[in-house]
Design an enzyme around this catalytic site. Structure first.
Site, mmCIF file in Angstrom:
data_model
loop_
_atom_site.group_PDB
_atom_site.id
_atom_site.type_symbol
_atom_site.label_atom_id
_atom_site.label_comp_id
_atom_site.label_asym_id
_atom_site.label_seq_id
_atom_site.Cartn_x
_atom_site.Cartn_y
_atom_site.Cartn_z
ATOM 1 N N TYR A 1 0.745 -1.294 0.073
ATOM 2 C CA TYR A 1 -0.018 -0.097 0.096
ATOM 3 C C TYR A 1 0.773 1.142 -0.021
ATOM 4 O O TYR A 1 2.003 1.305 0.488
ATOM 5 C CB TYR A 1 -1.026 0.028 1.231
ATOM 6 C CG TYR A 1 -0.147 0.020 2.514
ATOM 7 C CD1 TYR A 1 0.026 1.283 3.296
ATOM 8 C CD2 TYR A 1 0.024 -1.287 3.270
ATOM 9 C CE1 TYR A 1 0.610 1.115 4.490
ATOM 10 C CE2 TYR A 1 0.617 -1.302 4.050
ATOM 11 C CZ TYR A 1 0.915 0.140 5.066
ATOM 12 O OH TYR A 1 1.628 -0.211 6.126
ATOM 13 N N ASN B 1 8.346 -5.445 9.001
ATOM 14 C CA ASN B 1 9.174 -4.172 9.378
ATOM 15 C C ASN B 1 10.424 -4.434 10.113
ATOM 16 O O ASN B 1 10.236 -4.987 11.247
ATOM 17 C CB ASN B 1 8.161 -3.292 10.269
ATOM 18 C CG ASN B 1 6.911 -2.694 9.216
ATOM 19 O OD1 ASN B 1 7.022 -2.331 8.259
ATOM 20 N ND2 ASN B 1 5.940 -2.222 10.128
ATOM 21 N N TYR C 1 13.275 -3.106 11.632
ATOM 22 C CA TYR C 1 13.742 -1.881 12.261
ATOM 23 C C TYR C 1 15.551 -1.797 12.887
ATOM 24 O O TYR C 1 15.826 -3.043 13.490
ATOM 25 C CB TYR C 1 13.040 -1.191 13.628
ATOM 26 C CG TYR C 1 11.815 -0.911 13.369
ATOM 27 C CD1 TYR C 1 11.236 0.509 13.130
ATOM 28 C CD2 TYR C 1 10.730 -1.713 13.233
ATOM 29 C CE1 TYR C 1 9.839 0.607 12.899
ATOM 30 C CE2 TYR C 1 9.554 -1.871 13.200
ATOM 31 C CZ TYR C 1 9.019 -0.560 12.876
ATOM 32 O OH TYR C 1 7.569 -0.313 12.532
ATOM 33 N N HIS D 1 0.656 7.389 13.893
ATOM 34 C CA HIS D 1 -0.285 7.200 12.823
ATOM 35 C C HIS D 1 -1.515 6.430 13.321
ATOM 36 O O HIS D 1 -1.450 5.638 14.418
ATOM 37 C CB HIS D 1 0.347 6.679 11.537
ATOM 38 C CG HIS D 1 0.806 5.151 11.960
ATOM 39 N ND1 HIS D 1 1.961 5.031 12.471
ATOM 40 C CD2 HIS D 1 0.305 3.960 11.588
ATOM 41 C CE1 HIS D 1 1.984 3.507 12.691
ATOM 42 N NE2 HIS D 1 1.273 3.166 12.097
ATOM 43 N N HIS E 1 -0.579 5.473 17.086
ATOM 44 C CA HIS E 1 0.496 4.984 17.771
ATOM 45 C C HIS E 1 1.878 5.211 17.064
ATOM 46 O O HIS E 1 1.905 5.313 15.806
ATOM 47 C CB HIS E 1 0.026 3.497 18.000
ATOM 48 C CG HIS E 1 -0.127 2.893 16.484
ATOM 49 N ND1 HIS E 1 -1.302 2.845 16.135
ATOM 50 C CD2 HIS E 1 0.700 2.099 15.667
ATOM 51 C CE1 HIS E 1 -1.578 2.306 14.918
ATOM 52 N NE2 HIS E 1 -0.338 1.793 14.632
ATOM 53 N N ARG F 1 14.934 -4.678 16.031
ATOM 54 C CA ARG F 1 13.548 -5.349 16.151
ATOM 55 C C ARG F 1 12.799 -5.701 14.633
ATOM 56 O O ARG F 1 12.802 -4.757 14.039
ATOM 57 C CB ARG F 1 12.883 -4.653 17.094
ATOM 58 C CG ARG F 1 11.622 -5.149 17.602
ATOM 59 C CD ARG F 1 10.339 -4.555 16.980
ATOM 60 N NE ARG F 1 9.255 -4.897 17.637
ATOM 61 C CZ ARG F 1 8.049 -4.216 17.268
ATOM 62 N NH1 ARG F 1 7.956 -3.271 16.680
ATOM 63 N NH2 ARG F 1 6.809 -4.779 17.899
#
Length: 513
Positions: free
Chosen positions: A335, A390, A392, A401, A468, A479
C-alpha cells in the site's frame, strides 16, 4: 484497804512499763544484728545502681588506698570516693572512680580512653603469656604501657580532685602547651616533672597565634598536611568509624549501562495514568504469547532469509520498500503511505497496489504465525490476506499514525521478534530523522511493551481513536515485527492512474480486463 489497792495498781503499771522497755531494747538489738554492714535505703540503692551502670562497672564502696603504678614504683594514694583495693584479677587502673550527675567531663572521657587502651595492653600481655604471636603494632602498644599508667594517674587526680597541697614543689611544676603537642605526651611529661610524688603537674597554656592569611608560597596542600600532622592525639591507636565510601570510577561500559537504564526509565513516562484516554487505550489492547525463545530463533532465521532474498531480487517489484527508518517487505498486498499518497490517481489518500504486483504470503508465515492465531480464535480462518515485515535498526522509528480504516479491517495484529520495544500511544513528533537532527516527541498517553515472541492485538479505541508510534528511544537494538491484517474488499486499488475497489479489480483480473 483503799491504800493497798492503790499501791498494787501502781506496781502493775511499773511492771508493764519495764516489760515494754525491755521488749523495745531486744527488738533494736535483733534488727541491728540482722542488718547488713552497708545498708542503703531502697531509693539510695537504686540511684547507686544507676550511677554504676553509667560508669560501666559496679559502684565502688568507700574511700580506701589505691595502688597506683608511677615510673615503675608502687605508690599508695588516698582518694575520697575511689573504689577499694582491686581484686586479685584486677589492676588498680581497672577500678573506675565514681562520678556525679550530668554529662562526663573532658578529664573523665580521657580517663575512660586511657583505661580502654590499658585493657587492650592487658589482653596483649595475656596472649604473650599463652605463647601466642603478636603483631609489630601490638608490640608498639606494649611499649607505651608505662606512659599510659602515668597518664592514668594524672587523670585520676584530676577526676577525683585530690591534687597537691598549696605551696608544694610539685604545684610549682608547669608544662607549657606547645602547638602540635599531643595531650598524652604533655600529661606524661607533667608526671615526670613532678618527680616521685604522684601528683598531676599544672598545665599552663601558651597563647597560640591565630591563623592569618596564607603566606606567599604556602600552598593549600601544605596547609592541609600541617593541620593533619597537628591533629592526631594518640598515634598508633585506631578508632574504627563508618566513613563515607568513595565512589569508584566507573568504566565506559558501566556508564553506558547507567545511561541506557536512565533512558529506559524516561521512555516509560506517561502524561497521566489516571486519565480516561489512558484507561481506554489500555483496555482495548490485548497481548498473547505465541512463541518460546527457541521458536523465536526459528522465525528470526526465516526473516533473515527474506532480507537475503530481497537483496537477490527474488520478489515482485512492490514487495520490497527500503527507507531510512525501516525496511518493509509486503506480502499479499502493498500500500501507499506518507508522500506516496500523492501518486497520480491516489487523490491524497492511501491506496493499495494491485495484488498481482506483490509477492504472495510465504508458507512459513501462514504455518508459524497465522495458523496459531486462527487456532486461538483471534481471527477467523482465512481472514488474514496481508502480511508486512517491518525490519527496524537500532534507533529507528515510525511516526504517529492510525492504520487507514478504509484500507484495513480490525483487529490489527503485530508479532515481535529479535528484541522487545515500546509501542507508544498519543504522542507527536517534531523534526525529521536525519543524521544531524534528533526527533523530538511529546510525552505519550500510554506505553505498551511489545515483548519478543508475543502478539499485540489492537482493536477499538487503541486502533481507531488514538495514534500509535515507535520512538528512537523505544528501539535500543534491532527489532522486526510481522503485521497481519485484512485488506477490505472496498479498499481502493491504484491502477493506471485511477482507483477502483479491490473486489472490482479482482473481478476485472479474472475476466481479463
Amino acid at each position: 484497804w483503799m491504800f493497798a489497792v492503790s499501791a498494787l495498781a501502781s506496781v502493775d503499771v511499773l511492771v508493764i512499763t519495764l516489760l515494754s522497755a525491755l521488749a523495745v531494747a531486744l527488738g533494736i538489738c535483733f534488727f541491728t544484728w540482722r542488718a547488713p554492714a552497708h545498708y542503703e535505703p531502697p531509693a539510695a540503692a537504686k540511684a547507686s545502681r544507676r550511677k554504676a551502670g553509667k560508669a560501666g562497672r559496679a559502684e565502688p564502696a568507700a574511700s580506701v588506698s589505691v595502688a597506683a603504678r608511677v615510673e615503675g614504683e608502687e605508690v599508695a594514694s588516698s582518694a575520697p570516693g575511689v573504689a577499694m583495693e582491686p581484686s586479685s584479677e584486677q589492676e588498680a587502673w581497672e577500678v573506675l572512680p565514681p562520678r556525679g550527675e550530668g554529662p562526663p567531663t573532658e578529664s573523665e572521657k580521657a580517663l575512660l580512653r586511657t583505661v580502654k587502651k590499658l585493657r587492650e595492653i592487658k589482653a596483649i600481655e595475656l596472649r604473650l603469656q599463652l605463647g601466642e604471636d603478636i603483631e609489630p603494632n601490638q608490640r608498639t602498644k606494649l611499649s607505651r604501657k608505662d606512659a599510659l599508667l602515668d597518664e592514668w594517674f594524672c587523670l585520676l587526680e584530676e577526676v577525683t580532685g585530690d591534687g597537691p597541697e598549696k605551696g608544694s614543689v610539685a604545684s610549682a611544676a608547669f608544662v607549657t602547651v606547645r602547638p602540635g603537642a599531643k595531650q598524652s605526651e604533655l600529661r606524661s611529661e607533667a608526671a615526670r616533672l613532678a618527680g616521685a610524688t604522684p601528683v598531676a603537674a599544672t598545665v599552663r597554656s601558651q597563647p597560640v597565634k591565630a591563623p592569618g592569611p596564607p603566606q606567599p608560597g604556602q600552598t593549600r596542600s601544605a596547609k592541609k598536611k600541617k593541620k593533619k600532622d597537628a591533629e592526631p592525639e594518640d598515634e598508633g591507636w585506631v578508632t574504627v568509624v563508618k566513613g563515607k565510601t568513595k565512589a569508584k570510577d566507573l568504566t565506559w561500559e558501566e556508564k553506558e549501562e547507567r545511561r541506557a537504564a536512565q533512558r529506559a526509565r524516561e521512555s516509560l513516562r506517561v502524561k497521566d495514568d489516571e486519565s480516561e484516554p489512558y484507561r481506554l487505550t489500555m483496555d482495548s489492547i490485548r497481548s498473547l504469547t505465541l512463541f518460546s525463545p527457541s521458536q523465536c530463533e526459528l522465525v528470526e532465521g526465516l526473516i533473515d532469509q527474506v532480507v537475503v532474498d530481497a537483496r537477490r531480487g527474488l520478489f515482485k517489484p512492490r514487495t520490497v520498500d527500503l527507507t531510512p527508518m525501516r525496511n518493509k517487505y509486503f506480502f499479499g498486498f502493498a500500500y501507499t503511505y506518507g508522500a506516496q499518497r500523492d501518486y497520480p490517481g491516489a487523490s491524497g489518500i492511501e491506496a493499495v497496489w494491485p495484488p498481482e504486483e506483490t509477492s504472495e504470503i510465504p508458507a512459513w508465515i501462514r504455518e508459524h504465525l497465522i495458523a496459531p492465531l486462527e487456532a486461538k480464535r483471534v481471527v477467523p480462518k482465512g481472514w488474514i490476506n496481508s502480511a508486512t515485515i517491518n525490519d527496524y535498526a537500532a534507533g529507528g522509528c515510525i511516526v504517529s499514525h492510525i492504520d487507514p480504516p478504509h484500507l484495513f479491517d480490525r483487529p490489527i495484529i503485530s508479532v515481535s521478534f529479535f528484541s522487545d520495544c515500546n509501542l507508544v500511544f498519543g504522542t507527536s513528533f517534531a523534526g525529521t530523522k536525519e543524521a544531524s537532527q534528533e526527533l523530538e516527541t511529546t510525552i505519550p498517553v500510554y506505553v505498551h511493551s511489545c515483548v519478543r515472541g508475543h502478539a499485540t492485538v489492537l482493536k477499538g479505541y487503541s486502533a481507531d481513536k488514538i495514534t500509535h508510534a515507535i520512538r528512537p528511544c523505544d528501539l535500543p537494538s534491532r527489532r522486526a515485527s510481522v503485521i497481519l491484517r485484512r485488506v477490505l474488499p472496498t479498499a481502493p486499488v491504484l491502477v493506471g492512474g485511477r482507483t477502483v475497489p479491490v473486489a472490482q479489480h479482482l473481478i476485472n483480473q479474472a475476466s481479463g480486463e
